[in-house]
Write a protein that holds these residues in place. Sequence first.
Motif, PDB file in Angstrom:
ATOM      1  N   ASN A 309      19.072   0.064  51.290  1.00 40.53           N
ATOM      2  CA  ASN A 309      20.506  -0.199  51.192  1.00 40.53           C
ATOM      3  C   ASN A 309      20.845  -1.685  51.081  1.00 40.53           C
ATOM      4  O   ASN A 309      21.997  -2.068  51.223  1.00 40.53           O
ATOM      5  N   LEU A 310      19.844  -2.538  50.832  1.00 36.64           N
ATOM      6  CA  LEU A 310      20.074  -3.965  50.679  1.00 36.64           C
ATOM      7  C   LEU A 310      19.743  -4.377  49.254  1.00 36.64           C
ATOM      8  O   LEU A 310      18.718  -3.977  48.700  1.00 36.64           O
ATOM      9  N   SER A 311      20.604  -5.196  48.676  1.00 36.77           N
ATOM     10  CA  SER A 311      20.381  -5.661  47.317  1.00 36.77           C
ATOM     11  C   SER A 311      19.260  -6.689  47.276  1.00 36.77           C
ATOM     12  O   SER A 311      19.171  -7.573  48.140  1.00 36.77           O
ATOM     13  N   LEU A 312      18.408  -6.579  46.292  1.00 37.64           N
ATOM     14  CA  LEU A 312      17.337  -7.535  46.059  1.00 37.64           C
ATOM     15  C   LEU A 312      17.672  -8.363  44.831  1.00 37.64           C
ATOM     16  O   LEU A 312      18.472  -7.959  43.986  1.00 37.64           O
ATOM     17  N   GLU A 313      17.043  -9.503  44.747  1.00 38.91           N
ATOM     18  CA  GLU A 313      17.268 -10.384  43.603  1.00 38.91           C
ATOM     19  C   GLU A 313      16.138 -10.235  42.601  1.00 38.91           C
ATOM     20  O   GLU A 313      14.954 -10.330  42.945  1.00 38.91           O
ATOM     21  N   LEU A 314      16.492  -9.982  41.347  1.00 35.00           N
ATOM     22  CA  LEU A 314      15.534  -9.975  40.248  1.00 35.00           C
ATOM     23  C   LEU A 314      15.754 -11.247  39.430  1.00 35.00           C
ATOM     24  O   LEU A 314      16.879 -11.534  39.022  1.00 35.00           O
ATOM     25  N   ARG A 315      14.690 -11.995  39.192  1.00 33.51           N
ATOM     26  CA  ARG A 315      14.812 -13.215  38.393  1.00 33.51           C
ATOM     27  C   ARG A 315      13.662 -13.286  37.399  1.00 33.51           C
ATOM     28  O   ARG A 315      12.488 -13.147  37.769  1.00 33.51           O
ATOM     29  N   ASP A 316      14.010 -13.489  36.141  1.00 30.10           N
ATOM     30  CA  ASP A 316      13.018 -13.543  35.073  1.00 30.10           C
ATOM     31  C   ASP A 316      12.084 -14.737  35.278  1.00 30.10           C
ATOM     32  O   ASP A 316      12.537 -15.872  35.446  1.00 30.10           O
ATOM     33  N   LEU A 317      10.771 -14.470  35.259  1.00 33.63           N
ATOM     34  CA  LEU A 317       9.793 -15.543  35.385  1.00 33.63           C
ATOM     35  C   LEU A 317       9.612 -16.317  34.089  1.00 33.63           C
ATOM     36  O   LEU A 317       9.121 -17.449  34.097  1.00 33.63           O
ATOM     37  N   ASN A 318       9.971 -15.705  32.960  1.00 32.37           N
ATOM     38  CA  ASN A 318       9.881 -16.367  31.654  1.00 32.37           C
ATOM     39  C   ASN A 318       8.475 -16.937  31.426  1.00 32.37           C
ATOM     40  O   ASN A 318       8.310 -18.096  31.054  1.00 32.37           O
ATOM     41  N   MET A 319       7.475 -16.098  31.637  1.00 33.88           N
ATOM     42  CA  MET A 319       6.085 -16.565  31.552  1.00 33.88           C
ATOM     43  C   MET A 319       5.274 -15.885  30.464  1.00 33.88           C
ATOM     44  O   MET A 319       4.075 -16.146  30.332  1.00 33.88           O
ATOM     45  N   PHE A 320       5.853 -14.988  29.703  1.00 39.91           N
ATOM     46  CA  PHE A 320       5.092 -14.387  28.622  1.00 39.91           C
ATOM     47  C   PHE A 320       4.782 -15.447  27.573  1.00 39.91           C
ATOM     48  O   PHE A 320       5.655 -16.212  27.154  1.00 39.91           O
ATOM     49  N   GLY A 321       3.558 -15.491  27.155  1.00 36.18           N
ATOM     50  CA  GLY A 321       3.130 -16.477  26.170  1.00 36.18           C
ATOM     51  C   GLY A 321       1.695 -16.895  26.448  1.00 36.18           C
ATOM     52  O   GLY A 321       1.226 -16.852  27.595  1.00 36.18           O
ATOM     53  N   GLY A 322       0.973 -17.325  25.443  1.00 36.25           N
ATOM     54  CA  GLY A 322      -0.425 -17.700  25.620  1.00 36.25           C
ATOM     55  C   GLY A 322      -1.268 -16.505  26.005  1.00 36.25           C
ATOM     56  O   GLY A 322      -1.223 -15.444  25.361  1.00 36.25           O
ATOM     57  N   SER A 323      -2.005 -16.629  27.086  1.00 34.46           N
ATOM     58  CA  SER A 323      -2.864 -15.526  27.523  1.00 34.46           C
ATOM     59  C   SER A 323      -2.101 -14.497  28.353  1.00 34.46           C
ATOM     60  O   SER A 323      -2.636 -13.429  28.650  1.00 34.46           O
ATOM     61  N   ILE A 324      -0.863 -14.808  28.745  1.00 30.37           N
ATOM     62  CA  ILE A 324      -0.075 -13.848  29.528  1.00 30.37           C
ATOM     63  C   ILE A 324       0.687 -12.956  28.552  1.00 30.37           C
ATOM     64  O   ILE A 324       1.815 -13.265  28.120  1.00 30.37           O
TER      65      ILE A 324
END
Length: 702
Positions: A309-324
């Motif tokens: 019942n508690l809101s969590l924070e989602l934040r984009d890591l913006n890490m796709f690229g290279g070997s990821i």
Amino acid sequence: MAGRIVLLLACLFLLSSARAELSESKRAMIQELFPKATVIDDKLSDFPVYPVYQLQELLGYAYESADLSRLQGFAGKPIQLLVGLDARGRFTGVRVLDHHEPVFLHGLGEQPLFDFVDQYTGRSLREQILVDTSNSSRSSKDPDGNVVHFDGVSRATVSVLIVNDTVLSSALKVARAKLEGFSQATPTRARPDFFEPLSWQELIDRGYLSHWQVAKDTVEQALGRPLSDYPGTPEPRPGEPFTELFYGYVNSPMVGRNLLGQEGYAQLREKAGDDAKILVVMSRGRFTHLSEDFVPASAPDRLGMVQNNLSLELRDLNMFGGSIQLQADSMPEFAQQTLFRVGGNAGFNPGAAATLRLNVELARNHLMVDRTTLDVPVAFPEKLFETVEVAPLPEQTRAPVWVGLWKERWWQISLLVSGLAVLTVFFAKQRTLSRYPALVHRFRWGFLFFTLFFIGFYAQGQLSVVNIYTLFLAIWDGFSLDVFLLDPILFILWTYTFITLFIWGRGLFCGWLCPFGALQEMAAWLGEKLRFPQAKVPERWHRRLILLKYPILLGLVGTAFYSLTLAEQLAEVEPFKTGITLFFVRYWPFVAYAVGLLLVGMFIHKFYCRYLCPLGAGLAVLGRLRLFSWLDRVELCGSPCQHCKNECGINAIRKDGRIDYDECIQCLECVVILNAEDECVDKRLQNRKRERQASILATDAG
């Protein structure tokens, strides 16, 4: 018998002491937080809260934040708050008991702080409360009903972020300890040794990756209208879902290594940090999990997450690229794929059930928008996780407050560091560059404008004597670097200033990096242009007056150990807050004082810097430990030549030609003169000597 009487009196004494713990003034404040209260109990012995009742019904709890959170404010002391939390986890109000934040006490006034904490009234712990530093709207609520944006306070961003973190982290402790529905499930973490190579379909079949989709009919039923009523939304083709999501917990090697490969998984964990809890979300269909105007590295507007019942924070890591990159065998194509860091004050327990909330917002026309929320269940297989014996406190699982502040101000940090790098190179090459007077003068004035308008007015990077005794108090009470990291601009400036004190002395800061010093320099220039008479303080009086700033410094530092509030009031001897922090918008006596110093500076060059500045005094003391004396002198300096002394506006050159590094602001004017063929007496005499020798040789040759 006598022993029993003594025991009884002792019990009565202890009972009266316990009852006296809740003073009448504090009881009145709690009554304001709970207007319907008929009974306010004393602080519980097992948990530091005051239970509040209406007859026999529990209304909630009041508590003092200092009992549950010791997060230090910008002044190095905790901001003490009285918080009311009802039985359903809603804030009944927040009151400020005590604080030492200079920007409120002796700058903006306390009303902006009181207005900020008033925004908590009626808000719930189940909402994700974020402070809007842009100060654009008051207490606005997102359509999903879980994220609430609070108005920040301009020029007090650090202080209000600390208040928000203090309120939320302490309230969460109270809720988990005393309220129903907030208890924490057994904490878990991903099993580091659980892995076997699996294809995409095997990950789905075993439940390691979750798959959820919703059909067109379901969405139309939730909206109450057919999708054809929304002209901007293309309808799914026959058999195609409205939206389709795939998601998994990347920290688990079973998921992360199979999706990203060993190299990509290791690189992601290294970049994100061991404490980061990462969720991967992939989507396809007519409605995806990110909107078209989504900004990378931010929180998504379409997707939210709730646990317990508690809101969590989602934040984009913006890490796709290279070997990821996603590289699982037989993986289908997706319209969007995102790696989210999951966090927030509540903390995320990956092995416990949670809910993703997909917020569907469709426009019928440019005026009417329909909204609905689709709940996506999140429950990963137990075999992916192992239990953790002790649940860490929320503030231990989240990144410190200062981390977010540094990320938010990254471009300011980059510009400041670049400016300091250029200044360092200039000073290191001063003997060479000083041969070009026009270049030196243009660079100096250009950098003074950079200091005043960017470092001072925009980035609020004015150092103060308050920072000095904050450091002393922090060392006295138990040093924590986190306090000083809260303002990245001030931290970088202090670090740079401290290092350069041992190389060039105090002058590098006082002459180049002090915004009010730059303002004084400009006032002095204007006074000369307006042909104001420039007063020369007699040498005898000047040598006495420059000592005045040292007892001012000692008085301020000593007072801070007696009363920080009094020391902050006395620190108004510095006009920095009025002139730089508040842009001269303040109660008229403060403005009159700051403007008066600038006016005096139009007749006596940098009057305040020379005679009154306690910050300059503190830096001068440390500057005596400098390792080098960069400003060259020659034999004729001071005997008989007084040209450099006469040109030194701050009178930091003695009659015998010596540089007084305690007073020098490193303007480099004397260095320019010393290298000028037509200004330095020594250079002119040497030139005449060479000309005579050349003339004699020419005569002899003739």
